[in-house]
Design a protein around this motif. Structure first.
Motif, PDB file in Angstrom:
ATOM      1  N   PHE A  93     -17.589 -27.116  23.932  1.00 45.24           N
ATOM      2  CA  PHE A  93     -17.345 -28.420  24.335  1.00 45.24           C
ATOM      3  C   PHE A  93     -18.727 -29.178  25.080  1.00 45.24           C
ATOM      4  N   PHE A  94     -19.088 -28.290  25.925  1.00 46.72           N
ATOM      5  CA  PHE A  94     -20.335 -29.049  26.467  1.00 46.72           C
ATOM      6  C   PHE A  94     -21.577 -29.445  25.490  1.00 46.72           C
ATOM      7  N   ARG A 151     -21.112 -32.567  23.212  1.00 42.36           N
ATOM      8  CA  ARG A 151     -21.468 -33.813  23.607  1.00 42.36           C
ATOM      9  C   ARG A 151     -22.882 -34.440  23.166  1.00 42.36           C
ATOM     10  N   VAL A 187     -22.574 -35.213  19.365  1.00 38.00           N
ATOM     11  CA  VAL A 187     -21.849 -36.300  19.279  1.00 38.00           C
ATOM     12  C   VAL A 187     -23.119 -37.637  19.593  1.00 38.00           C
ATOM     13  N   GLN A 188     -23.875 -37.441  20.636  1.00 41.73           N
ATOM     14  CA  GLN A 188     -24.624 -38.442  20.876  1.00 41.73           C
ATOM     15  C   GLN A 188     -25.966 -38.616  19.913  1.00 41.73           C
ATOM     16  N   VAL A 221     -25.299 -43.377  23.873  1.00 44.36           N
ATOM     17  CA  VAL A 221     -24.530 -42.636  24.592  1.00 44.36           C
ATOM     18  C   VAL A 221     -22.597 -43.121  24.243  1.00 44.36           C
ATOM     19  N   ALA A 262     -17.413 -40.773  23.776  1.00 44.06           N
ATOM     20  CA  ALA A 262     -16.851 -39.411  23.427  1.00 44.06           C
ATOM     21  C   ALA A 262     -18.143 -38.251  24.170  1.00 44.06           C
ATOM     22  N   PHE A 263     -19.168 -38.637  24.185  1.00 40.38           N
ATOM     23  CA  PHE A 263     -20.352 -38.064  25.028  1.00 40.38           C
ATOM     24  C   PHE A 263     -19.566 -37.566  26.654  1.00 40.38           C
ATOM     25  N   TRP A 264     -19.076 -38.437  27.286  1.00 40.69           N
ATOM     26  CA  TRP A 264     -18.520 -38.402  28.602  1.00 40.69           C
ATOM     27  C   TRP A 264     -17.351 -37.723  28.586  1.00 40.69           C
ATOM     28  N   PHE A 268     -16.407 -35.274  26.219  1.00 36.91           N
ATOM     29  CA  PHE A 268     -16.962 -33.972  25.994  1.00 36.91           C
ATOM     30  C   PHE A 268     -17.584 -33.297  27.446  1.00 36.91           C
ATOM     31  N   SER A 269     -18.179 -33.940  28.203  1.00 37.60           N
ATOM     32  CA  SER A 269     -18.886 -33.635  29.445  1.00 37.60           C
ATOM     33  C   SER A 269     -18.013 -33.304  30.421  1.00 37.60           C
ATOM     34  N   TYR A 306     -19.772 -37.728  35.386  1.00 36.06           N
ATOM     35  CA  TYR A 306     -19.086 -37.906  34.150  1.00 36.06           C
ATOM     36  C   TYR A 306     -17.915 -38.793  34.413  1.00 36.06           C
TER      37      TYR A 306
END
Length: 111
Positions: A33-34, A37, A40-41, A53, A56-58, A60-61, A91
């Motif tokens: 998951f990490f 991110r 996705v970015q 950014v 979804a990046f945040w 997943f973070s 996050y």
């Protein structure tokens, strides 16, 4: 050379097979998951042809970082715990800022 390869094989077996348990599985899931991110970015930036950014990046973070924090606590790794705990604040704060921005934009549309 053969001895080095045998030692490497023994080490890999010890690290990846012999000690494998539910916590190791959680660690791999968390790391997935990490890592997502960044995927996705990268994809969002390629599509926009500029650095982006996405929200979804945040998420997943937050999800990956939270799972990695649990993993680090169980493994009792102080460096990993400190790093992941600090990331969690960042996050959450970014998601909070995004939510406030969207709320303000929605209120502007209503007026």
């Amino acid at each position: 050379m053969v001895n080095v390869l045998q030692e490497l094989g023994t080490w890999l077996h010890q690290v990846f097979i012999k000690q494998f348990d539910a916590w190791i599985l959680l660690g791999f899931i968390a790391q997935f998951f990490f890592t997502m991110r960044f995927v996705v970015q990268w994809l969002a930036s390629e599509k926009a042809k500029r650095s982006v950014v996405p929200v979804a990046f945040w998420f997943f973070s937050l999800f990956g970082g939270g799972l990695l924090l649990i993993y680090a606590i169980v493994r009792q790794d102080p460096v990993f715990i400190a790093g992941q705990a600090m990331g969690m604040f960042i996050y959450i704060r970014n998601l909070w800022l995004i939510a406030n921005e969207r709320k303000a934009a929605a209120m502007t549309k209503v007026d």
